[in-house]
Design an enzyme around this catalytic site. Structure first.
Site, PDB file in Angstrom:
ATOM      1  CB  THR A 486      21.625  -4.164  -2.834  1.00 25.50           C
ATOM      2  OG1 THR A 486      21.017  -4.126  -1.578  1.00 25.50           O
ATOM      3  CG2 THR A 486      22.732  -4.825  -3.031  1.00 25.50           C
ATOM      4  CB  ALA A 528      13.484  -7.069  -3.443  1.00 21.65           C
ATOM      5  NE  ARG A 663       5.359  -5.099  -9.788  1.00 18.34           N
ATOM      6  CZ  ARG A 663       4.234  -4.853 -10.587  1.00 18.34           C
ATOM      7  NH1 ARG A 663       4.566  -4.113 -11.507  1.00 18.34           N
ATOM      8  NH2 ARG A 663       3.182  -5.685 -10.407  1.00 18.34           N
ATOM      9  CB  ILE A 664      12.856  -5.191 -12.446  1.00 18.37           C
ATOM     10  CG1 ILE A 664      13.208  -6.307 -13.061  1.00 18.37           C
ATOM     11  CG2 ILE A 664      14.108  -4.203 -12.438  1.00 18.37           C
ATOM     12  CD1 ILE A 664      14.055  -7.526 -12.099  1.00 18.37           C
ATOM     13  CE  LYS A 736      10.094 -15.709 -10.651  1.00 17.32           C
ATOM     14  NZ  LYS A 736      10.325 -16.225 -12.075  1.00 17.32           N
ATOM     15  N   GLY A 737      13.433 -11.002  -6.577  1.00 15.52           N
ATOM     16  CA  GLY A 737      14.817 -10.818  -5.963  1.00 15.52           C
ATOM     17  C   GLY A 737      15.977 -11.015  -6.752  1.00 15.52           C
ATOM     18  CD  GLU A 740      21.596 -14.894  -2.372  1.00 12.63           C
ATOM     19  OE1 GLU A 740      22.519 -15.494  -2.405  1.00 12.63           O
ATOM     20  OE2 GLU A 740      21.350 -14.175  -1.269  1.00 12.63           O
TER      21      GLU A 740
END
Lengths: 778, 326
Positions: A486, A528, A663-664, A736-737, A740
């Protein structure tokens, strides 16, 4: 926050200008040129090949195994069965062993003559080539005493029971809040619906694979296709009776996992034992049909959701019941109720699980375990409520918007769901939707628009990382995390570059080895956030040490400055008050005649970040809720479908997903991950289904030809955006990830669009053409 | 998978002679189905005879018939201009099959010989009368969603999986065979595949020493106006739930000839001749199409999970005919 107070500061996480950029994958070149080595691609000296022979029956006993013909084949080194397999110190077949092994693992075959499920290994053949081992496996003759198996919880002979806990003890079997039965009975609107979810299999492109080599009589290296090297290390070491460090697990690349590589599975330890038995390295790669019975699946399940509401559409009660199939040795059920408990403001809630034992391999976590099927139920029922009351489906969700977590009354650490709804509706053109279902037509197609909410928790997790910054301006960053494919390699390179003030191509990021600092399993969307925070903290450790060095160095412009007055800006240590005064780390290190500076850091994630002690002491069912805040990502999916009004085929024609997930780290890989998760969800919505023969308890479509996953032609252009979200409570990086959440609510968005198109509600996944056609005929 | 020897045949005679004496040997062309069957241990052949060198090539119009060499690849035939223009159902059936990679490998002859996708046949742990005569057919009481509603027996309800064969069945194609003596015979495609009856292991009339040389398709008005519709669980790379190949010769608003064949519903490529008769002399209206479609499923014997096919295939026939007239 329990993190040690720092006497210095950088400008903060993500301020280096690299985090968030749509960087190309740093491992892309290695992958497309075949240089990236997967676990079955290590050509070790003396390598041999293991092949599993699996059971033809689902229940019974092995009467005899004739291995003579196989053993005589040229190149065959061993034919291992329950009769001659080397004994282990511990197996999960008893409670004590299961507890000690720790990692989820329920049952180890080749330990007795008992057969519990179709596809259970009955022999492991090792030969000098894969072809010879495969052929020899076909020559092993097994005589069984066959008993009639239980096919699923629906089998009248299945033992159905109320478990105290499900999902390895992480979820209580029964939960109640308020007085849901009375509240429901008193509600102006009462809806009851039953939802059916087919068996789904993860089917990552790379199958489960193990290459085991004994380096010494008491030391083994395992190249393993796993989402967690440490978890595998611990389980293998425990079963072997070796100290944990005597087992080294390496996973440099993964071709997907989706949860099926999260637990420990029998083929791994069996391969390790086979390598011991033949005294040579053994490689075992599961075949695609074996993937259907070796690494778990999403269980067949039925959910009944009772919903009570006022006539204005405010929820008053939710009662959720789930019944599903589990294996003879496990109490596994996806925790569907969790998302139903918190998605909307509702004062009364109850959930209960029932399990039916059957002769099946155990089910396991599969992308958004619980949230995916749970959201299908609640989000379809919310749609029903909207139509029943003549309220717009988006409006009914805003009407019941949870300003705090209804399951525990805590404030959210952050929640951007309203923004997700608004932006999604705008991009999708939701306002153009005809409020009536079953009336929008384009030629032979019925057109429908549906939407659904997504949510996924920030689980408690922790990890560590090591950073070594060299005076020549490059860095080596290490952690024992895994990259499912990923983008972990890429985003962590960015995080390190950002925190160290160097270019991404000056960072060498290493992962996937138990020799590296311990990191959590890449699962539950924790990787992440945990790993990026670990790296960020390790970089801070480096700066802390360099600051100390600078203020004690007579030749440094920062000599005698107070450490707390120093900040780091893009690799320069400067005075906070006068940023012109300072120096580059390279100059400082060269003058001090040190080649490098090493730092280590511990990243905490979720409640462990906000309240480490409380999280550590909490009961397994309460760990995620140990903090002051409830921590979740939120999002919204919008879907347009075209349904062939006669033939019942459904095509998704437009798709918009908006998420607020902290945050991305990389705009490009994040977008890819949301697209991938949405397609995963569209697959479960429209076509994915493993069929288990009810009489023989054996799968009838265990291949990628017959188990349908979406192909390119099934998927339209997809629009993905993220809401800018800053969350100070979840971890140092505010991540946060997104692994899912990308598939949570997807099936419901599709099903709601199908309902809007046809006016017929299909509550049984997958929504195949036959079901749609039949619904239209009524 | 077992060990096998590999022989390259340079002439048809060489190939058929091997099979005359060694009936367990198998011909291999594209290998897209044979290798799968061998890897899954469903078929065991001690010898493979490679027939790719044989000169069974060419896609041409000869004496009023399209002649397709058995060694031509599915993609070449499907994209051939002559086939596209004068035999659209054949082209459509080919291009809706499998995937581009498989179509580039798979031969026309091999395509007609492909075996069922029935899950019980494809897994040697299951009983299966086709694979292991006398062992039983759990599909009758089990997973039969993809299985046949027409032409089944107590012994077997496995669906014939092809698309091409359905189009060929509709268009009165003939299979040209040649044996070890060099003798050729012509068999109508409809007689090439056989019903399972009590011997589901026998799927075609081809003899051990025979090879498919070519397929011949009469160039008729109904072939020129023909169409193939396939309904499946995903948009590509899936076998048909149901499919229909149709051809019409319509003159002055009246149907002079009609051809209807069905896929996904029969134990062999299924020709619906009763339905065709109902259309001859009638106008090409939806009402008449529906009546014909109803006749096509007369006698269908659905099971628990494939009941939907009775209705779906009728709708597919109507759809195909409507699109043909549009």
């Amino acid at each position: 926050m329990d993190t040690e107070p720092t006497f210095f500061e950088t400008n903060g996480p993500g301020t280096g200008g690299v985090v968030g950029l749509p960087l190309d994958r740093v491992d892309g070149f290695a992958k497309v040129t075949g240089q990236a080595k997967y676990s079955a691609e290590y050509r070790l000296p003396g390598l041999t090949y293991g092949v599993l022979k699996t059971s033809a029956i689902a229940k019974g006993k092995i009467l005899s195994i004739d291995t003579a013909a196989a053993a005589k084949e040229p190149g065959v080194l061993a034919v291992l069965t329950h009769l001659n397999m080397p004994k282990l110190a511990k197996t999960p077949n008893d409670a004590e062993g299961k507890k000690a092994i720790g990692a989820p693992m329920g049952f180890l075959p080749l330990t007795s003559d008992q057969i519990h499920y179709a596809g259970q290994p009955v022999a492991l053949i090792v030969a000098d080539t894969f072809e010879r081992a495969t052929h020899a496996a076909s020559l092993v003759r097994v005589q069984y005493a066959e008993e009639k198996p239980i096919g699923s919880f629906l089998d009248p002979k299945a033992q159905v029971f109320d478990p105290e806990k499900v999902q390895d003890g992480k979820t209580p079997g029964h939960t109640r809040r308020g007085n849901p039965q009375d509240a429901l009975a008193a509600s102006a609107v009462q809806l009851t619906a039953t939802y059916v979810h087919a068996i789904n299999h993860h089917n990552p492109m790379e199958p489960g694979a193990t290459t085991a080599v004994w380096e010494a009589p008491d030391r083994v290296t395992v190249y393993e296709s796993t989402q967690g090297v440490t978890r595998t290390q611990k389980s293998v070491a425990t079963m072997l009776g070796l100290p944990q460090e005597q087992v080294r697990v390496i996973t440099k690349y993964l071709g997907g996992g989706f949860g099926c590589k999260g637990a420990s599975w029998p083929h791994t330890i069996l391969t390790v034992q086979a390598a011991k038995a033949v005294g040579r390295p053994v490689k075992l790669s599961l075949t695609r049909p074996q993937m259907f019975t070796s690494m778990g699946h999403r269980e067949d399940q039925t959910q009944t959701l009772k919903l009570g509401a006022t006539k204005e559409g405010k929820l008053t009660a939710l009662i959720h019941e789930k019944t599903s199939t589990t294996s003879p040795w496990d109490n596994y059920a996806e925790p569907n109720s969790k998302i139903i408990n918190l998605l909307y403001e509702c004062p009364n809630f109850e959930s209960s699980y029932q399990l039916g034992r059957a002769n099946v391999m155990t089910s396991t976590f599969m992308r958004a375990p619980g949230e995916a099927p749970g959201s299908f139920a609640i989000e379809c029922s919310m749609d029903d409520l909207a139509y029943q009351l003549g309220i717009d489906p988006l409006q009914i969700r805003l009407l019941n918007y949870a300003e705090k977590d209804p399951s525990n009354g805590k404030p959210w650490s952050s929640k951007s769901l309203k923004q997700c709804y608004a932006r999604g509706a705008e991009l999708f053109g939701w306002s153009k939707r005809n409020p009536k279902a079953g009336v929008t037509r384009e030629g032979r197609y019925l057109v429908g628009m549906g939407m659904a909410t997504a949510s996924y928790p920030v689980h408690n997790s922790q990890g560590t990382a090591r950073v070594r910054l060299y005076a020549d301006g490059h860095a080596v960053v290490q952690t024992g995390a895994t990259d499912l494919g990923t983008g972990t390699y890429t985003v962590m390179t960015q995080v390190a570059a950002d925190a160290l003030g160097i270019a991404p191509d000056k960072v060498r990021f290493e992962l996937g080895d138990t020799k590296l600092p311990t990191a959590p399993n890449s699962g539950g969307s924790v990787a992440a956030g945990t790993v990026s925070s670990s790296i960020y903290m390790a970089a801070q450790d480096v700066w802390q040490k360099l600051t100390k060095l600078a203020i004690q160095d007579k030749k440094s412009p920062l000599f005698k400055a107070k450490a707390t007055d120093v900040v780091v800006e893009k690799g320069r240590l400067v005075l906070k008050a006068n940023k012109a005064k300072g120096e580059d780390f390279a100059a400082l290190m060269k003058r001090a005649e040190i080649t490098d500076m090493e730092g280590s850091g511990a990243g905490k994630y979720g409640s462990g970040y906000e309240a480490a002690q409380a999280a550590a002491n909490a009961d397994p069912t309460k760990k995620d809720e140990a903090g002051e805040h409830s921590m979740h990502s939120f999002g919204a999916h919008f879907c347009e479908v075209k349904v062939d009004a006669e033939l019942g085929t459904v095509r998704v024609t437009r798709w918009v997903s908006i998420h607020g997930a902290g945050r991305i780290l990389n705009a490009k890989t994040a977008r890819s991950q949301i697209i991938g998760g949405s397609i995963f969800g569209i697959g479960s919505a429209l076509m994915e289904e493993t069929f288990r023969d009810p009489n023989l308890a054996r799968y009838t479509n265990a291949s990628l030809g017959e188990y349908h996953i979406p192909v390119n032609a099934d998927i339209p252009e997809m629009t993905v955006e993220f809401i800018d979200e800053h969350d100070p409570y979840i971890n140092a990086m505010g991540v946060k990830g997104i692994g899912e959440i990308s598939m949570v609510g997807v099936a419901a968005a599709v099903a709601n669009a199908v309902f809007h198109a046809t006016g017929k509600r299909i509550r049984s996944l997958p929504i195949t053409p036959d079901k749609v056609m039949n619904s239209l005929a009524v | 998978m077992n060990n096998f020897s590999y022989t390259q045949a340079s002439t048809a005679k060489e190939a058929t002679n091997i099979r005359k004496d060694a009936k367990d040997a198998a011909f291999i062309a594209g290998g897209t189905t044979l290798l799968d069957l061998m890897k899954a241990d469903i078929e065991q052949h001690p010898q493979l005879v490679d027939i790719n060198m044989l000169p069974f090539r060419g896609i041409e119009l000869n004496d009023g018939s399209l002649r397709i060499g058995a060694m031509e690849r599915m993609s070449d035939v499907g994209e051939n201009a002559l086939v596209l223009q004068q035999f659209p159902a054949v082209s459509e059936a080919l291009l809706l099959s499998a995937s581009p990679q498989l179509r580039n490998m798979a031969s026309i002859g091999g395509n007609l010989m492909q075996r069922t996708r029935c899950g019980y046949f494809r897994d040697t742990a299951f009983p299966c009368n086709k694979r292991n005569p006398g062992s039983g057919c759990p599909a009758q009481q089990g997973d039969n969603r993809n299985l046949a509603i027409l032409g089944g027996s107590q012994a077997c309800i496995a669906t014939n999986a092809g698309d091409l064969a359905v189009a060929l069945a509709a268009l009165d194609a003939v299979v040209l065979l040649e044996n070890a003596k060099g003798k050729q015979r012509r068999v109508p495609l409809l007689e090439f595949h056989v019903l399972p009856g009590t011997t589901p292991q026998r799927e075609t009339i081809i003899e051990a020493d025979e090879l498919i040389v070519a397929v011949l398709v009469p160039a008729t008005a109904q072939a020129r106006k023909s169409h193939y519709v396939k309904v499946r669980d995903r948009a590509s790379y899936a076998f048909a739930l149901v499919s229909a190949a149709v051809g019409l010769d319509v003159q002055g608003g009246q149907i002079r000839a009609a051809r209807i064949a069905l896929g996904g519903v029969g134990t062999k490529p299924w020709r619906a001749q009763e339905a065709e008769k109902l259309l001859v002399g009638k106008a090409a209206t939806e009402e008449n199409f529906r009546a014909a479609a109803a006749a096509a499923v007369r006698g269908a014997q659905p099971r628990e999970h494939n009941r939907f096919k009775v209705e779906m295939v009728q709708k597919t026939i109507v759809r195909a005919l409507q699109e043909l007239m549009a």
